[in-house]
Write a protein that holds these residues in place. Structure first.
Motif, PDB file in Angstrom:
ATOM      1  N   ALA A   1       0.888  -1.024   0.049  1.00  0.00           N
ATOM      2  CA  ALA A   1      -0.016   0.208   0.155  1.00  0.00           C
ATOM      3  C   ALA A   1       0.832   0.668   0.117  1.00  0.00           C
ATOM      4  O   ALA A   1       0.760   2.185  -0.621  1.00  0.00           O
ATOM      5  CB  ALA A   1      -1.012   0.177   1.077  1.00  0.00           C
ATOM      6  N   ILE A   2       1.797   1.247   0.677  1.00  0.00           N
ATOM      7  CA  ILE A   2       2.695   2.500   0.747  1.00  0.00           C
ATOM      8  C   ILE A   2       3.824   2.629  -0.545  1.00  0.00           C
ATOM      9  O   ILE A   2       3.819   3.836  -1.292  1.00  0.00           O
ATOM     10  CB  ILE A   2       4.063   2.304   1.903  1.00  0.00           C
ATOM     11  CG1 ILE A   2       3.164   2.683   3.493  1.00  0.00           C
ATOM     12  CG2 ILE A   2       5.057   3.014   1.442  1.00  0.00           C
ATOM     13  CD1 ILE A   2       4.636   2.195   4.461  1.00  0.00           C
ATOM     14  N   LEU A   3       3.781   1.491  -1.554  1.00  0.00           N
ATOM     15  CA  LEU A   3       4.818   1.292  -2.760  1.00  0.00           C
ATOM     16  C   LEU A   3       4.212   1.774  -3.763  1.00  0.00           C
ATOM     17  O   LEU A   3       4.321   2.648  -5.110  1.00  0.00           O
ATOM     18  CB  LEU A   3       5.279  -0.542  -2.826  1.00  0.00           C
ATOM     19  CG  LEU A   3       6.413  -0.885  -1.664  1.00  0.00           C
ATOM     20  CD1 LEU A   3       6.994  -1.929  -2.784  1.00  0.00           C
ATOM     21  CD2 LEU A   3       7.675   0.413  -2.354  1.00  0.00           C
ATOM     22  N   THR A   4       2.957   1.840  -3.623  1.00  0.00           N
ATOM     23  CA  THR A   4       1.330   1.841  -5.134  1.00  0.00           C
ATOM     24  C   THR A   4       0.318   2.870  -4.440  1.00  0.00           C
ATOM     25  O   THR A   4      -0.248   2.202  -3.888  1.00  0.00           O
ATOM     26  CB  THR A   4       1.231   1.046  -5.872  1.00  0.00           C
ATOM     27  OG1 THR A   4       0.589   1.075  -6.442  1.00  0.00           O
ATOM     28  CG2 THR A   4       0.707  -0.271  -4.522  1.00  0.00           C
ATOM     29  N   PRO A   5       0.069   3.676  -4.941  1.00  0.00           N
ATOM     30  CA  PRO A   5      -1.389   4.086  -4.571  1.00  0.00           C
ATOM     31  C   PRO A   5      -2.199   3.861  -4.506  1.00  0.00           C
ATOM     32  O   PRO A   5      -3.371   4.282  -4.569  1.00  0.00           O
ATOM     33  CB  PRO A   5      -0.853   5.628  -5.352  1.00  0.00           C
ATOM     34  CG  PRO A   5      -0.218   5.481  -6.608  1.00  0.00           C
ATOM     35  CD  PRO A   5       0.887   4.450  -6.537  1.00  0.00           C
ATOM     36  N   LYS A   6      -2.290   2.569  -6.036  1.00  0.00           N
ATOM     37  CA  LYS A   6      -3.940   1.834  -6.035  1.00  0.00           C
ATOM     38  C   LYS A   6      -3.421   0.206  -6.161  1.00  0.00           C
ATOM     39  O   LYS A   6      -3.179  -0.451  -7.145  1.00  0.00           O
ATOM     40  CB  LYS A   6      -4.105   2.127  -7.546  1.00  0.00           C
ATOM     41  CG  LYS A   6      -4.444   3.227  -7.758  1.00  0.00           C
ATOM     42  CD  LYS A   6      -4.688   4.180  -9.061  1.00  0.00           C
ATOM     43  CE  LYS A   6      -5.268   5.163  -9.177  1.00  0.00           C
ATOM     44  NZ  LYS A   6      -5.779   5.549 -10.747  1.00  0.00           N
ATOM     45  N   PRO A   7      -2.721  -0.553  -4.933  1.00  0.00           N
ATOM     46  CA  PRO A   7      -3.074  -1.181  -4.947  1.00  0.00           C
ATOM     47  C   PRO A   7      -4.144  -2.590  -5.060  1.00  0.00           C
ATOM     48  O   PRO A   7      -4.970  -2.359  -4.632  1.00  0.00           O
ATOM     49  CB  PRO A   7      -1.894  -1.370  -3.334  1.00  0.00           C
ATOM     50  CG  PRO A   7      -3.379  -0.410  -2.038  1.00  0.00           C
ATOM     51  CD  PRO A   7      -2.710   0.564  -3.353  1.00  0.00           C
ATOM     52  N   ARG A   8      -3.034  -3.938  -5.843  1.00  0.00           N
ATOM     53  CA  ARG A   8      -4.131  -5.016  -6.171  1.00  0.00           C
ATOM     54  C   ARG A   8      -4.060  -5.805  -4.856  1.00  0.00           C
ATOM     55  O   ARG A   8      -3.651  -5.614  -3.818  1.00  0.00           O
ATOM     56  CB  ARG A   8      -3.042  -5.448  -7.147  1.00  0.00           C
ATOM     57  CG  ARG A   8      -3.545  -4.653  -8.694  1.00  0.00           C
ATOM     58  CD  ARG A   8      -2.873  -5.473  -9.527  1.00  0.00           C
ATOM     59  NE  ARG A   8      -2.658  -5.225 -10.930  1.00  0.00           N
ATOM     60  CZ  ARG A   8      -1.823  -5.203 -12.129  1.00  0.00           C
ATOM     61  NH1 ARG A   8      -1.495  -7.145 -11.451  1.00  0.00           N
ATOM     62  NH2 ARG A   8      -2.225  -4.938 -13.080  1.00  0.00           N
ATOM     63  N   VAL A   9      -5.526  -6.075  -5.035  1.00  0.00           N
ATOM     64  CA  VAL A   9      -6.028  -7.199  -4.034  1.00  0.00           C
ATOM     65  C   VAL A   9      -4.912  -8.558  -4.044  1.00  0.00           C
ATOM     66  O   VAL A   9      -4.985  -9.301  -4.945  1.00  0.00           O
ATOM     67  CB  VAL A   9      -7.734  -7.618  -3.867  1.00  0.00           C
ATOM     68  CG1 VAL A   9      -7.437  -8.574  -2.667  1.00  0.00           C
ATOM     69  CG2 VAL A   9      -8.296  -5.818  -3.474  1.00  0.00           C
ATOM     70  N   ILE A  10      -4.078  -8.821  -2.477  1.00  0.00           N
ATOM     71  CA  ILE A  10      -3.389  -9.873  -3.128  1.00  0.00           C
ATOM     72  C   ILE A  10      -3.833 -11.380  -2.502  1.00  0.00           C
ATOM     73  O   ILE A  10      -4.436 -11.345  -0.492  1.00  0.00           O
ATOM     74  CB  ILE A  10      -2.239  -9.375  -2.077  1.00  0.00           C
ATOM     75  CG1 ILE A  10      -1.823  -8.422  -2.691  1.00  0.00           C
ATOM     76  CG2 ILE A  10      -1.594 -10.490  -1.774  1.00  0.00           C
ATOM     77  CD1 ILE A  10      -0.031  -8.138  -2.212  1.00  0.00           C
ATOM     78  N   PRO A  11      -4.230 -12.158  -2.894  1.00  0.00           N
ATOM     79  CA  PRO A  11      -4.936 -13.711  -2.132  1.00  0.00           C
ATOM     80  C   PRO A  11      -3.619 -14.231  -1.021  1.00  0.00           C
ATOM     81  O   PRO A  11      -2.790 -13.585  -0.956  1.00  0.00           O
ATOM     82  CB  PRO A  11      -5.263 -14.546  -2.773  1.00  0.00           C
ATOM     83  CG  PRO A  11      -4.281 -13.857  -4.559  1.00  0.00           C
ATOM     84  CD  PRO A  11      -3.786 -12.349  -4.168  1.00  0.00           C
ATOM     85  N   ASP A  12      -4.654 -14.730  -0.083  1.00  0.00           N
ATOM     86  CA  ASP A  12      -3.876 -14.979   1.399  1.00  0.00           C
ATOM     87  C   ASP A  12      -2.515 -15.938   0.790  1.00  0.00           C
ATOM     88  O   ASP A  12      -1.485 -15.378   1.696  1.00  0.00           O
ATOM     89  CB  ASP A  12      -4.103 -15.237   2.636  1.00  0.00           C
ATOM     90  CG  ASP A  12      -5.283 -14.516   3.128  1.00  0.00           C
ATOM     91  OD1 ASP A  12      -4.985 -13.506   3.397  1.00  0.00           O
ATOM     92  OD2 ASP A  12      -6.700 -14.698   3.324  1.00  0.00           O
ATOM     93  N   PHE A  13      -2.655 -16.657  -0.190  1.00  0.00           N
ATOM     94  CA  PHE A  13      -1.478 -17.954  -0.471  1.00  0.00           C
ATOM     95  C   PHE A  13      -1.043 -16.388  -1.036  1.00  0.00           C
ATOM     96  O   PHE A  13       0.226 -17.141  -0.606  1.00  0.00           O
ATOM     97  CB  PHE A  13      -2.176 -18.389  -1.569  1.00  0.00           C
ATOM     98  CG  PHE A  13      -2.528 -18.346  -2.757  1.00  0.00           C
ATOM     99  CD1 PHE A  13      -0.969 -18.429  -3.447  1.00  0.00           C
ATOM    100  CD2 PHE A  13      -3.446 -18.023  -3.039  1.00  0.00           C
ATOM    101  CE1 PHE A  13      -1.312 -18.024  -4.487  1.00  0.00           C
ATOM    102  CE2 PHE A  13      -3.917 -17.153  -4.973  1.00  0.00           C
ATOM    103  CZ  PHE A  13      -2.374 -18.090  -5.524  1.00  0.00           C
ATOM    104  N   ALA A  14      -0.512 -15.773  -1.293  1.00  0.00           N
ATOM    105  CA  ALA A  14       0.494 -14.389  -2.529  1.00  0.00           C
ATOM    106  C   ALA A  14       0.900 -14.015  -0.464  1.00  0.00           C
ATOM    107  O   ALA A  14       1.772 -14.077  -1.279  1.00  0.00           O
ATOM    108  CB  ALA A  14      -0.322 -14.647  -3.313  1.00  0.00           C
ATOM    109  N   ALA A  15       0.115 -13.809  -0.012  1.00  0.00           N
ATOM    110  CA  ALA A  15       0.682 -12.588   0.895  1.00  0.00           C
ATOM    111  C   ALA A  15       1.775 -13.466   1.812  1.00  0.00           C
ATOM    112  O   ALA A  15       2.900 -13.064   2.161  1.00  0.00           O
ATOM    113  CB  ALA A  15      -0.183 -12.273   1.638  1.00  0.00           C
ATOM    114  N   GLU A  16       1.371 -14.548   2.020  1.00  0.00           N
ATOM    115  CA  GLU A  16       2.414 -15.242   3.014  1.00  0.00           C
ATOM    116  C   GLU A  16       3.105 -16.169   2.342  1.00  0.00           C
ATOM    117  O   GLU A  16       4.517 -15.970   2.729  1.00  0.00           O
ATOM    118  CB  GLU A  16       0.865 -16.967   3.231  1.00  0.00           C
ATOM    119  CG  GLU A  16      -0.028 -16.998   3.480  1.00  0.00           C
ATOM    120  CD  GLU A  16      -0.978 -17.557   3.700  1.00  0.00           C
ATOM    121  OE1 GLU A  16      -0.638 -18.750   3.479  1.00  0.00           O
ATOM    122  OE2 GLU A  16      -1.947 -17.596   4.881  1.00  0.00           O
TER     123      GLU A  16
END
Length: 208
Positions: free
Chosen positions: A109-124
């Motif tokens: 969210a800090i790196l881009t003004p329009k962050p995409r939704v990241i699924p849990d498995f990708a975030a993990e």
């Protein structure tokens, strides 16, 4: 960006800084000075005596320091949302080594003004990747926070033509830092992208 630069006739080298990507991870400080020395050694190893040098964020800091310490190696400079000047941070160093999916989403969210939704498995998966290199990142940030390599009082010594590209919505490295670089350097061009954050990856050399 690399294909766009190559299409304009540039021979592009994109080395990973020490400790990042596929570069070795020795037990060292990971300071900006060390990264600068690594870039200089890389240029010597590939027999590039002079080059146009560009960098993004921390890489911009390394590029400017290389231009200051080894002006004979740098023809022109390109920096994108570059670190290297003091500014009061609104975040702690732990931002860059998130330990859970919420921390990953905060970083993006800090790196881009329009962050995409990241699924849990990708975030993990990102947590596992970032934690694996956390000790390198922690040493890098500790060195940067220490301030030894800050360039605030050296900008006026940059003599190379310099292109500064900044995202007006950058929440990581404020626009004020870009404006300070603009004021401090003698020979440069300024380009501002009003709709972008720090992930501003666009070929600007056509304006150079």
């Amino acid at each position: 960006m690399i294909p766009a630069l190559a299409a304009q006739g540039f021979h592009v080298y994109v080395p990973d800084l020490l400790g990042y990507g596929r570069s070795p991870k020795p037990n060292v400080s990971y300071s900006i000075s060390l990264q600068e020395q690594t870039v200089a050694a890389f240029m010597q190893a590939v027999h590039v005596s002079r080059a146009d040098v560009g960098g993004w964020s921390m890489g911009g800091w390394v590029a400017m320091k290389l231009a200051l310490d080894h002006p004979e190696m740098v023809d022109r400079l390109i920096v994108y949302d570059s670190a290297g000047l003091y500014f009061p941070a609104t975040f702690g160093p732990e931002l860059f080594t998130p330990s859970d999916p919420a921390g990953v989403r905060k970083l993006i969210a800090i790196l881009t003004p329009k962050p995409r939704v990241i699924p849990d498995f990708a975030a993990e998966a990102m947590v596992r990747k970032l934690q694996g290199n956390a000790w390198v990142v922690n040493r890098s940030t500790a060195s940067m926070i220490g301030g030894r390599d800050l360039l605030d009082f050296r900008l006026h010594d940059i003599s190379q033509p310099m292109l500064i590209v900044w995202g007006a919505q950058d929440e990581l490295i404020p626009l004020a830092s870009g404006e300070a670089i603009h004021r401090g350097c003698r020979s440069l061009c300024w380009m501002l992208s009003r709709g972008a954050g720090i992930w501003l990856l666009r070929s600007a050399l056509s304006r150079w």
